[in-house]
Scaffold this motif. Structure first.
Motif, mmCIF file in Angstrom:
data_model
loop_
_atom_site.group_PDB
_atom_site.id
_atom_site.type_symbol
_atom_site.label_atom_id
_atom_site.label_comp_id
_atom_site.label_asym_id
_atom_site.label_seq_id
_atom_site.Cartn_x
_atom_site.Cartn_y
_atom_site.Cartn_z
ATOM 1 N N PRO A 106 -22.488 17.992 -16.679
ATOM 2 C CA PRO A 106 -23.227 19.229 -16.851
ATOM 3 C C PRO A 106 -22.510 20.372 -16.255
ATOM 4 C CG PRO A 106 -23.984 18.077 -15.010
ATOM 5 C CD PRO A 106 -23.012 17.123 -15.308
ATOM 6 N N GLY A 107 -22.782 21.453 -17.187
ATOM 7 C CA GLY A 107 -22.056 22.663 -16.603
ATOM 8 C C GLY A 107 -22.810 23.130 -15.747
ATOM 9 N N LYS A 108 -22.182 24.305 -15.059
ATOM 10 C CA LYS A 108 -22.680 25.017 -13.812
ATOM 11 C C LYS A 108 -23.990 25.519 -14.044
ATOM 12 C CE LYS A 108 -21.347 28.292 -10.098
ATOM 13 N NZ LYS A 108 -20.298 29.520 -9.922
ATOM 14 N N GLY A 109 -25.015 25.236 -13.128
ATOM 15 C CA GLY A 109 -26.405 25.558 -13.276
ATOM 16 C C GLY A 109 -27.064 24.683 -14.298
ATOM 17 N N GLY A 153 -25.932 11.860 -3.298
ATOM 18 C CA GLY A 153 -25.655 13.410 -2.638
ATOM 19 C C GLY A 153 -24.230 13.342 -2.025
ATOM 20 N N ASN A 154 -23.615 14.396 -1.737
ATOM 21 C CA ASN A 154 -22.417 14.542 -1.506
ATOM 22 C C ASN A 154 -21.229 14.018 -2.401
ATOM 23 O OD1 ASN A 154 -23.338 15.715 1.001
ATOM 24 N ND2 ASN A 154 -23.825 13.588 1.472
ATOM 25 N N SER A 155 -21.731 14.250 -3.891
ATOM 26 C CA SER A 155 -20.838 13.532 -4.786
ATOM 27 C C SER A 155 -20.667 14.629 -6.059
ATOM 28 C CB SER A 155 -21.332 12.354 -5.550
ATOM 29 O OG SER A 155 -22.657 12.592 -6.232
ATOM 30 N N TYR A 156 -19.727 14.521 -6.923
ATOM 31 C CA TYR A 156 -19.515 15.638 -7.854
ATOM 32 C C TYR A 156 -19.179 14.741 -9.183
ATOM 33 C CZ TYR A 156 -14.586 15.352 -6.991
ATOM 34 O OH TYR A 156 -13.281 14.860 -6.798
ATOM 35 N N CYS A 157 -19.073 15.444 -10.358
ATOM 36 C CA CYS A 157 -18.696 14.758 -11.624
ATOM 37 C C CYS A 157 -17.180 15.461 -12.103
ATOM 38 C CB CYS A 157 -19.828 15.133 -12.760
ATOM 39 S SG CYS A 157 -19.254 14.653 -14.256
#
Length: 748
Positions: A312-315, A327-331
Motif C-alpha cells: 500500500p502507498g503511504k497513507g 506489528g513492527n513489520s513493513y512491506c
C-alpha cells in the motif's frame, strides 16, 4: 551439437539467518561463543509461535512457518505444504499446483542431428529443506542432470536432464543471487534453457545460460583439476542473470565427442545453492556419481512473495488480504520486482515472522554483540542494555561519555579509584565465597533429590514435587500441629490449598527407589476415606510429605484429648463404617495390594463433618516391592496383631486385628494400652469368654437402653477380629458388610 528441450518439457535451519551468517564469518576461536548464543536463540525461538494457532509448526525436522502450512486454514494460497509421513522423520513437499520437477531421459547418437528416443518421467513434488520468512526464501532439493556414455560403450550418450516448473503466476521464482549453474565433467557445457514471461513485451522468450569445463589437451603436469576449485578445469560455474525472473527452466548439455569416455563416462549439470558444492576430482570418474551421492537432489534456493497484491502507498489503508499483519513489520517489493508481488519484513532491531500477529519480536542486541561486536558496538568501558527497537551502551560507573562511540573516560581521580577498587575487591571476595557456598548448597540439594528417588518420581503422573523454598514458610514453630515418633506435622497453605506437611525424623525414611515406590503407591490410592497425598519435597536429607489437611484432627484426639468432643453412636458408627470402606479399598481394589500395618485412632483423621480418612501408610513402605516379611516390627503395640509380633508375617488379617481394637476404643471411649492383663482388649475378651454382657465397658455417653444391642453386636464383631487364629478372623470385606447391617439396624 546442443540438446534442447522440446515443447513438452514445459508442461510439466532452524537458526535465525543472522546467526547463520555470523557463524560463517566467525573465526574458529569464536565458534563456541556463537554456538552458545545460537542455542539460546533457538531456545527462545521455540517459545515463539511461527504459525497460526492450532496449526502444526513442523513436518519432521522442517519448521513450517506461516504463510506456509500443512492443513486447511493454515496457509495462504500457493503456500500449501504436504507432510509425507511415509518417511522417518517426515518430509515436507510443496503442494502448489504447477510446482514440480521431472527428468527427461534422451538417447543421443553421436553424428545424428536429433535424439533417437526420449522419455519424460513423471513429475515429482519439490521437497523442502527449510524456510526463512526473514529472507523470503525456501530451500529445496533439485535433481542433478547427467550426460553419460551409453551402456554399449559405442560413444553414444544418454542425457538425463532436469526440468523444473515453478508456475508462471505462482509465489516462487529461482533466486538469482543465491544459486549458481554448476557443471562437472572432463569436457562439458551445461546450459539453462528457460521460457520466461516478459512483463515488458507481454510475450515469452527463450533464454540460455552456459559455462564450460574443458580438460582436453591439458598437460599432465597441470594435474587436471584441483579439489575445491571450480575454475573451468573439471568444474565450471556461472552466475544466474538478473534480467528476468526464472520460473520454468531445465538444465541441459552441449555434446562434443569425449575421447576419455572409458575412464570419464559421465558429466553433470545442476542449479545449486552458492558455495554449497565443493568440487572433488573423484567426481569425474564413475557412472552417475553425483545422482547416486545425492539421491534426494542438491539444495537450491527459491524466493517467494505474495503475488495477489502490492504494497500500500503511504497513507493508504492496507487491503483486506494484506499479509504483513505483525506489528513492527513493513512491506517491500519482491526480488523479481513489483510485478512479482511483495514480501513482508520485520523492522530493524526486530526478528521473527511478520506474516502472523505479534510475530516480529525485539532483538536482544546485547546478546548478539557477543557474536559480532562490530555489528552492535559497545566499548569495553560501556554497559550494554537492550531496549525495544535498539540498545544503549552507557559508560560504566565512574566514567563519562558514550559507550557506542567508544568515548568513555574516567571521571574520578586515581586515589578515588584505588579506594573504590579496594572496596570492590573485598566485596568480590565476599561474593565469591557466597557463590561457592551457594554452589555447594545446590550440589547438596541435587544429591538429596537423586538419593530420594527424584528421577523416578519425575515420571509419576499424580504427584507434585515441591522445592524446599516452597515449604520453608510453613515449617515454622507457630504452624506446628503434631509431634510423635514419626516426626513433626505442620499446617499451612500451598497453591491456595490448606495442607499438612510431615517432616520425618532424620533417617526414618527409605531411600531411592523404595521411597519413590512408596510415594507412587500412595499417590495412586484415590478414595474418599483415604488421605490424599498431594506431593513431596526431595531436596532435603529426609524427604517431606505433603497431604491434604483435615480440620478435626485425629480420632484419637477427639476421643482422648482434654478438649474431648462428644460423639453420638450414629457418628461413631459412620466413622467405623467409612474407615472400614477405606481399608477394603486398600486390601482388594487397588492395582497393588496395600496393607496398612498400623491401623489406630491416631491414623484416622476427621474432616469438618467428621468423615474419616485413613492416613500414614507406615508398614506399606516395607512391602512396596512384594516383601511380605518385615525386617523388624514397626507399629503401636497397643493395636498390633500378636501373630505379626510373633512371626513377623504381615497380612491383611493383621489390619483386621488392629481395626477390631479401634472398634473397642470407639464403643468404650477408653484408650487401648498395651500392658500385661489389664488392656482394653483383654477386658473385652474375658467378658466374651464368660458370655457376659459388656455393658459396663461401654462409653456412658452412648450406653443407653435402646442402643445396647447395637453395642453388643459391635463388641462381638470386634472380638471376632481379635481371634488369635488368623484364619478364623473375618476379612475386611466381611467386616464392612456386617458393619453396614449394624448401621442400618441403628438407623431403623
Amino acid at each position: 551439437m546442443t540438446i534442447t528441450p522440446s515443447s513438452q518439457s514445459h508442461n510439466s535451519h532452524r537458526l535465525p539467518i543472522f546467526l547463520v551468517l555470523l557463524l560463517h564469518l566467525a573465526s574458529s576461536s569464536s565458534r563456541s561463543l556463537i554456538l552458545e548464543a545460537a542455542a539460546a536463540a533457538e531456545e527462545e525461538d521455540e517459545q515463539r509461535s511461527i504459525t497460526l494457532p492450532g496449526c502444526p509448526e513442523r513436518c519432521g525436522d522442517t519448521p513450517i512457518p506461516f504463510p506456509f502450512g500443512t492443513k486447511p486454514g493454515c496457509f495462504r494460497e500457493g503456500f500449501q505444504v504436504t507432510c509425507n509421513d511415509s518417511f522417518t522423520p517426515h518430509r515436507a513437499f510443496l503442494a502448489y499446483t504447477g510446482v514440480n520437477q521431472h527428468i527427461a531421459e534422451i538417447y543421443y547418437k553421436v553424428g545424428w542431428h536429433y535424439p533417437v528416443w526420449r522419455i519424460d518421467h513423471d513429475n515429482t513434488a519439490l521437497e523442502l529443506i527449510d524456510i526463512s520468512v526473514t529472507k523470503g526464501e525456501a530451500r529445496a532439493y533439485g535433481l542433478v542432470s547427467s550426460l553419460c556414455n551409453a551402456a554399449n560403450l559405442s560413444g553414444d550418450y544418454v542425457a538425463k536432464c532436469q526440468n523444473l516448473a515453478l508456475g508462471e503466476r505462482g509465489p516462487f521464482i529461482l533466486s538469482v543471487t543465491r544459486n549458481l549453474l554448476v557443471g562437472v565433467g572432463w569436457r562439458v557445457e551445461p546450459k539453462i534453457m528457460s521460457y520466461l514471461w516478459s512483463a515488458y513485451r507481454n510475450s515469452t522468450y527463450e533464454f540460455s545460460l552456459a559455462c564450460l569445463s574443458d580438460l582436453m589437451g591439458m598437460p599432465k603436469l597441470l594435474q587436471l583439476a584441483t579439489n575445491g576449485s571450480c575454475s573451468s578445469r573439471g568444474c565450471c560455474q556461472a552466475a544466474l542473470p538478473e534480467a528476468a525472473p526464472l520460473t520454468d527452466f531445465g538444465t541441459w548439455f552441449s555434446i562434443d565427442e569425449n575421447p576419455m569416455w572409458q575412464t570419464n563416462p559421465c558429466s553433470y549439470a545442476m542449479v545449486v545453492e552458492s558455495e554449497w558444492y565443493s568440487f572433488s576430482t573423484p567426481d569425474l570418474y564413475g557412472v552417475e556419481v553425483l545422482p547416486r551421492r545425492y539421491p534426494r537432489g542438491v539444495p537450491f534456493v527459491l524466493d517467494f512473495s505474495i503475488r495477489n497484491g502490492a504494497c500500500p502507498g503511504k497513507g493508504q489503508k492496507p487491503p483486506r488480504d494484506y499479509a504483513c499483519v505483525s506489528g513492527n513489520s513493513y512491506c517491500a517489493n519482491a526480488s523479481g520486482g513489483a510485478a512479482h508481488g511483495y514480501v513482508c519484513r520485520c523492522l530493524e532491531h526486530y526478528d521473527g515472522n511478520p506474516y502472523i500477529a505479534n510475530g516480529c519480536q525485539d532483538i536482544d542486541e546485547c546478546r548478539l554483540r557477543k557474536l559480532n561486536p562490530e555489528l552492535y558496538p559497545c566499548s569495553t568501558d560501556g554497559i550494554c542494555k537492550n531496549r525495544l527497537g535498539g540498545y544503549d551502551c552507557p559508560c560504566k560507573p565512574g566514567m563519562k561519555g558514550d559507550g557506542i562511540k567508544g568515548t568513555c573516560t574516567d571521571k574520578f581521580p586515581l586515589a578515588a579509584r584505588v579506594i573504590v577498587g579496594g572496596i570492590c575487591g573485598i566485596f568480590s571476595i565476599a561474593a565469591i565465597s557466597f557463590l561457592i557456598l551457594l554452589r555447594k548448597e545446590k550440589q547438596k540439594t541435587r544429591e538429596f533429590y537423586q538419593k530420594n528417588g527424584g528421577l523416578t518420581l519425575e515420571k509419576a503422573k499424580f504427584i507434585k514435587l515441591f522445592k524446599k523454598e516452597d515449604l520453608k514458610p510453613i515449617l515454622k514453630s507457630s504452624n506446628l500441629i503434631g509431634k510423635g515418633g514419626f516426626g513433626e506435622v505442620y499446617k499451612g497453605f500451598l497453591d491456595n490449598e490448606e495442607v499438612a506437611v510431615k517432616k520425618p525424623i532424620s533417617g526414618t525414611m527409605l531411600e531411592n527407589e523404595q521411597f519413590a515406590n512408596e510415594v507412587i503407591i500412595q499417590s495412586r490410592v484415590i478414595h474418599k476415606n483415604i488421605i490424599r497425598l498431594i506431593g513431596c519435597c526431595l531436596e532435603v536429607d529426609t524427604p517431606m510429605l505433603v497431604y491434604e489437611f483435615l480440620s478435626n484432627g485425629s480420632l484419637y484426639d477427639i476421643l482422648h484429648s482434654k478438649k474431648k468432643v462428644s460423639l453420638t453412636l450414629g457418628v461413631r458408627l459412620s466413622i467405623v463404617v467409612e474407615s472400614a470402606d477405606g481399608l477394603v479399598y486398600m486390601h482388594s481394589k487397588t492395582n497393588t495390594k496395600i496393607i496398612h500395618g498400623d491401623v489406630k485412632p491416631a491414623n484416622i483423621l476427621l474432616d469438618d463433618k467428621f468423615a474419616p480418612k485413613i492416613s500414614d501408610f507406615g508398614i506399606s513402605r516395607l512391602i512396596a516391592r512384594d516383601k511380605k516379611h518385615t525386617g523388624s516390627i514397626i507399629g503401636d503395640m497397643s493395636y498390633m496383631d500378636p501373630v505379626y509380633v510373633q512371626t513377623g508375617l504381615l497380612t491383611d488379617k493383621s489390619d483386621v486385628y488392629s481395626f477390631g481394637v479401634v472398634i473397642l476404643e470407639l464403643i468404650s471411649g477408653k484408650k487401648a494400652t498395651h500392658s500385661d492383663g489389664s488392656s482394653l482388649v483383654n477386658n473385652f475378651l474375658e467378658t466374651g469368654k464368660k458370655k457376659n454382657k459388656a455393658t459396663e465397658l461401654f462409653d456412658k455417653e452412648i450406653a443407653v437402653a435402646g442402643d445396647l444391642d447395637i453395642l453388643d453386636s459391635l463388641a462381638g464383631l470386634a472380638v471376632e477380629c481379635l481371634n488369635l487364629d488368623v484364619d478364623q478372623r473375618p476379612s475386611m470385606t466381611e467386616v464392612l458388610e456386617r458393619l453396614l447391617i449394624i448401621n442400618q439396624s441403628h438407623k431403623s
